[in-house]
Design a protein around this motif. Structure first.
Motif, short mmCIF file in Angstrom:
data_model
loop_
_atom_site.label_atom_id
_atom_site.label_comp_id
_atom_site.label_asym_id
_atom_site.label_seq_id
_atom_site.Cartn_x
_atom_site.Cartn_y
_atom_site.Cartn_z
N THR B 223 25.31 -28.45 -3.66
CA THR B 223 24.52 -28.59 -2.33
C THR B 223 25.26 -28.49 -1.27
O THR B 223 24.93 -27.89 -0.30
CB THR B 223 23.85 -30.13 -2.51
OG1 THR B 223 24.91 -30.86 -3.17
CG2 THR B 223 22.69 -30.09 -3.50
N ASP B 224 26.51 -28.86 -1.17
CA ASP B 224 27.62 -28.81 -0.16
C ASP B 224 27.54 -27.30 0.15
O ASP B 224 27.50 -26.87 1.22
CB ASP B 224 29.14 -29.22 -0.71
CG ASP B 224 28.97 -30.67 -0.24
OD1 ASP B 224 28.03 -31.03 0.01
OD2 ASP B 224 30.06 -31.11 -0.94
N ILE B 225 28.01 -26.48 -0.88
CA ILE B 225 28.25 -24.98 -0.62
C ILE B 225 26.86 -24.15 -0.01
O ILE B 225 27.12 -23.44 0.80
CB ILE B 225 28.40 -24.46 -2.00
CG1 ILE B 225 29.88 -24.93 -2.70
CG2 ILE B 225 28.59 -22.86 -2.08
CD1 ILE B 225 31.04 -24.37 -2.22
N TYR B 226 25.65 -24.83 -0.58
CA TYR B 226 24.49 -24.03 -0.15
C TYR B 226 24.26 -24.37 1.41
O TYR B 226 23.80 -23.69 2.09
CB TYR B 226 23.42 -24.46 -1.16
CG TYR B 226 22.15 -23.47 -0.86
CD1 TYR B 226 21.99 -22.48 -1.19
CD2 TYR B 226 21.03 -24.26 -0.09
CE1 TYR B 226 20.97 -21.78 -1.02
CE2 TYR B 226 19.89 -23.51 0.10
CZ TYR B 226 19.71 -22.15 -0.33
OH TYR B 226 18.58 -21.70 -0.02
N ASN B 227 24.22 -25.87 1.56
CA ASN B 227 23.71 -26.47 2.79
C ASN B 227 24.64 -26.19 4.03
O ASN B 227 24.44 -26.37 5.00
CB ASN B 227 23.25 -27.84 2.67
CG ASN B 227 21.93 -27.73 1.77
OD1 ASN B 227 21.24 -26.57 1.59
ND2 ASN B 227 21.92 -28.78 1.24
N GLU B 228 26.24 -26.36 3.51
CA GLU B 228 27.06 -26.54 4.60
C GLU B 228 28.34 -25.40 4.43
O GLU B 228 29.21 -25.72 4.24
CB GLU B 228 27.63 -27.64 4.60
CG GLU B 228 26.72 -28.60 5.23
CD GLU B 228 26.98 -30.19 5.07
OE1 GLU B 228 28.08 -30.45 5.27
OE2 GLU B 228 25.99 -30.99 4.91
N PRO B 229 27.75 -24.09 4.27
CA PRO B 229 28.70 -22.91 4.02
C PRO B 229 29.89 -23.07 5.30
O PRO B 229 29.43 -23.35 6.27
CB PRO B 229 28.07 -21.86 3.97
CG PRO B 229 26.76 -21.99 4.65
CD PRO B 229 26.46 -23.45 4.44
N VAL B 230 31.18 -22.68 4.98
CA VAL B 230 31.94 -22.95 5.90
C VAL B 230 32.33 -21.61 6.67
O VAL B 230 32.71 -21.78 7.97
CB VAL B 230 33.34 -23.38 5.54
CG1 VAL B 230 33.56 -25.07 4.99
CG2 VAL B 230 33.97 -22.46 4.34
N ASN B 231 32.00 -20.58 6.32
CA ASN B 231 32.04 -19.27 6.89
C ASN B 231 30.98 -18.42 6.47
O ASN B 231 30.16 -18.59 5.42
CB ASN B 231 33.61 -18.84 6.74
CG ASN B 231 33.75 -18.40 5.26
OD1 ASN B 231 32.97 -17.83 4.68
ND2 ASN B 231 34.99 -18.47 4.96
N SER B 232 30.86 -17.31 7.28
CA SER B 232 29.68 -16.38 6.91
C SER B 232 29.98 -15.74 5.57
O SER B 232 28.88 -15.24 5.30
CB SER B 232 29.70 -15.33 8.07
OG SER B 232 31.00 -14.45 8.18
N PHE B 233 31.21 -15.65 5.01
CA PHE B 233 31.16 -15.09 3.70
C PHE B 233 30.53 -15.88 2.60
O PHE B 233 29.69 -15.81 1.98
CB PHE B 233 32.68 -14.73 3.29
CG PHE B 233 32.75 -14.37 1.89
CD1 PHE B 233 32.52 -13.19 1.41
CD2 PHE B 233 32.82 -15.50 1.04
CE1 PHE B 233 32.47 -12.70 0.23
CE2 PHE B 233 32.80 -14.98 -0.36
CZ PHE B 233 32.70 -13.64 -0.70
#
Lengths: 254, 463
Positions: B223-233
């Motif tokens: 959920t973190d990765i999906y909702n709060e990606p840290v960069n455009s990649f």
């Protein structure tokens, strides 16, 4: 013209140079000097103690040669196929290089070397010459199988707890058997019928099966010579079938 | 189920193959019992990481710890891990039973015990009665099950899985995903899973490690990765997304697609260029002009099973992807809004190309292995080290490699609503980032040119 017509020249070639000679061998083997049908040539072999003895010696030499070729050739092939031990293609060429020179020339040169060093010609020199001539035919198919083998098999074995030694014996060797069997085919069959090597390297002290066929033909005993050739063909045919899975063995050569 | 205790630690791990850096300073820990997925496109270093842990490769730098102890010197056959290989690597000369028993026989486990364990694990992967089968007569899915059984029967501390489902068809893959997840819950051992399939990673993992170009981009729960990606990649790689250039006006206020929006992010500064991600399911339709933040014209509408996927052109000329349960007719004008907490603001990694180079003479500069004409640089002499800056939209891409001063390849592309943002890999292995309206594909070979007035040069040591 249909595609299948393209095969006609090959069919003609095979007919003239393979099928016809085989039929002639069969025809001569089953005839006496006057051209009458007989099985005497075949039965004569089984009561000819000279020929039987030679045959036994031939088999023994062929088996010994094949075994020595496996013992020397397998490690050589393994080293050649191992990219960490062998980084250049040059070593492979060096192993194949002797095959570029005619086997008779090499054998003559070997005989000269033995003469020069005063080594007495005999069984030892005969085996030396045979191994020297046939080793590349053992190395190449094994090398071929080993170098194409998926590295993940060895990795999987290691992963499951096998030491490098166990990986070799439990995975690498069993999986390289097709290469070994095609090596055996390529070394064993021609050594049974060879005669030039024994002539040069033993001065005909040791006679091989090929030698007596050659002697019979040379002294115009075509019918008995043909019968001996036929017997040898049958034996080679049987040994080929025993060597097992022909498909795997053939793949090893490609 | 995952404890706090670390089972694996990777510290400053780097690895190169013949001069090419494959892993660059990887730092990662894995907790006992966790299901960790290494996710990334091919060539990102995920398989190399797995092979380092398995012991098939040794790191050039850094250390790998198991339960706090360095295992760099321990060969793979002594590590308490087992691997499920991508192409299964079942031994073709052994039948199913002997494949599975291979590890146990090496450990000299008594044969009645082997028998018991093999049968138990076969039951677990639903392959009872297949003991005597030749492995090559099995289907891909069955071989996969045998490969999993062969690894699990040794009761490893960690199960390593290298894209185990990549060769299976979609339906089988989905079934196996569920089974793997169940096995993990049942056995309680640590799974380290490598895949390039983001959906698989989201479905299976407790923790996802997103990798690209040998570096870890983000570590987090699905959920973190999906909702709060840290960069455009990461945003682009995981799920569908609208990635847009934006400006942070102040805390909680961001401007993009020519409009201002409230958002929940803070601490970026004022007037700072950033990237934003808006997931296509987070753009809402409304009939109420008071709620609407902008309008758009529906460009296309495709039924996708559960939802409709629509592309709209906004009033300021940006293209957005929207997913909604209702379809809106193509050509109609719709009113749209975005909730503040659905806008994910990300730091821009760079705002222009910054390239180190050297002056050739007063009007020529050597950059990226090529030589470019530049405006006369008073005060700079030939041979002096300089830094050149080139704006993203000032890099010219040419159709043929030999037409440009440099040759390169389109390495990665990102659609930003009204233009494409490309990453170009030059022949010398340098990166160049380009904004363009033209359509390129990944892997296209391009020539690269820079106009002299677009290269801004300063001395290297100047701030």
């Amino acid at each position: 013209m249909k595609r299948s017509h393209w095969s006609i020249p090959y069919a003609v070639f095979l007919g003239i140079f393979v099928v016809l000679p085989l039929l002639l061998v069969l025809l001569y083997a089953l005839q006496d000097g006057q051209g009458h049908f007989t099985l005497a040539n075949i039965t004569r072999f089984f009561s000819d103690s000279d020929a039987l003895g030679t045959f036994a010696v031939s088999l023994e030499i062929a088996i010994e040669n094949t075994l020595i070729c496996i013992l020397l050739g397998y490690p050589a092939a393994w080293i050649l196929a191992n990219k960490e031990l062998n980084r250049s293609a040059v070593t492979i060429v060096l192993f194949i290089l002797p095959m570029w020179i005619n086997a008779l020339m090499r054998t003559l040169a070997t005989a000269e070397l033995f003469n020069m060093f005063g080594i007495q010609l005999g069984k030892g020199t005969l085996l030396f010459g045979m191994v020297y001539d046939y080793l590349p035919f053992m190395i190449y198919p094994i090398y071929n199988v080993l170098s194409k083998m998926d590295k993940s098999y060895a990795e999987a074995a290691q992963d499951l707890g096998a030491t490098p030694w166990k990986v070799f014996w439990k995975v690498t060797v069993p999986l390289s058997m097709p290469g070994v069997s095609s090596g055996i085919l390529m070394v064993f069959m021609p050594t049974v019928s060879t005669f030039a090597i024994s002539e040069f390297l033993t001065n005909n002290k040791i006679k091989l099966f090929g030698t007596i066929i050659q002697e019979n033909i040379n002294s115009s005993m075509w019918n008995y010579g043909a019968a001996l050739a036929l017997i040898m063909l049958v034996i080679i045919g049987i040994s080929t079938m025993i060597t097992g899975d022909r498909k795997d063995a053939e793949e090893a050569l490609i | 189920m995952a404890g706090e205790e670390h089972i694996i630690d990777l510290r400053h791990v780097s690895k190169s193959f013949s001069g090419k850096v494959v892993l660059d300073d990887i730092n990662l820990y894995i907790r006992k019992g966790e299901f960790v997925t290494l996710l990334g496109p091919s060539g990102c270093g995920k398989t190399t990481t797995l092979r380092l842990i398995a012991g098939f490769l040794a790191p050039d730098e850094g250390e790998i710890l198991l339960d706090g102890k360095d295992i760099s010197g321990i060969p793979p056959h002594k590590r308490p891990f087992n691997t499920v290989f991508q192409r299964y690597a079942l031994f073709p000369h052994l039948d199913v039973y002997d494949n599975i028993a291979f590890g146990l026989k090496l450990q000299k486990v008594p044969s009645d015990e082997i028998d018991k364990r093999v049968r138990k694990v076969l039951k677990m992967v639903s392959m009872t009665d297949y003991e005597d089968r030749d492995v090559e007569s099995l289907s891909g899915g069955q071989q996969q099950r045998v490969a999993i059984a062969r690894a699990l029967v040794n009761q490893p501390k960690i199960l390593l899985l290298d894209e185990p489902l990549a060769a299976l068809d979609l339906k089988m893959r989905k079934d196996m995903q569920i089974e793997l997840k169940e096995m993990h819950d049942q056995l309680g051992i640590t799974f380290i899973y490598v895949t390039h399939d983001q959906e698989e990673a989201l479905t299976l993992s407790d923790t996802i490690v997103v990798m690209n170009e040998g570096r870890i981009q983000q570590i987090g729960t699905p959920t973190d990765i999906y909702n709060e990606p840290v960069n455009s990649f990461v945003a682009d790689f995981i799920g569908e997304s609208n990635i847009l250039n934006a400006t942070m006006i102040r805390d909680h206020r961001v401007s993009f697609i020519g409009h201002e929006f409230d958002c929940v992010d803070e601490g970026f500064g004022e007037g700072v260029p950033v990237d934003v991600v808006v997931r296509p399911e987070d753009i809402y339709f409304t009939q109420d002009p008071a709620r609407a933040q902008f309008t758009a014209k529906v460009n296309s509408c495709t039924f996708k099973g559960v939802h409709y996927e629509m592309y709209v052109d906004t009033d300021n000329g940006y293209e957005l992807m929207i997913q909604d349960y209702d379809a809106y007719p193509v050509g109609s004008t719709v009113m749209l809004y975005i909730e503040p907490d659905d806008i994910q603001v990300m730091v821009k990694e760079r705002t222009c190309n910054t390239i180190e180079g050297r002056m050739k003479d007063a009007t020529h500069v050597e950059l990226l292995g090529g030589e470019f004409e530049c405006l006369p640089q008073p005060g700079l002499e030939g041979g002096e080290e300089v830094i050149a800056e080139v704006a993203f939209d000032k890099v010219d891409l040419l159709d043929h490699q030999d037409e440009g001063e440099l040759a390169g390849e389109v390495h990665f592309l990102l659609y930003k609503g009204d233009h494409y943002h490309l990453t170009i890999l030059t022949e010398d292995g340098d990166h160049l980032w380009v904004d363009t309206d033209d359509i390129w594909d990944k892997g296209d070979l391009v020539g690269i040119d820079l106009a002299k007035e677009d290269i801004k040069i300063r001395r290297k040591n100047e701030a």
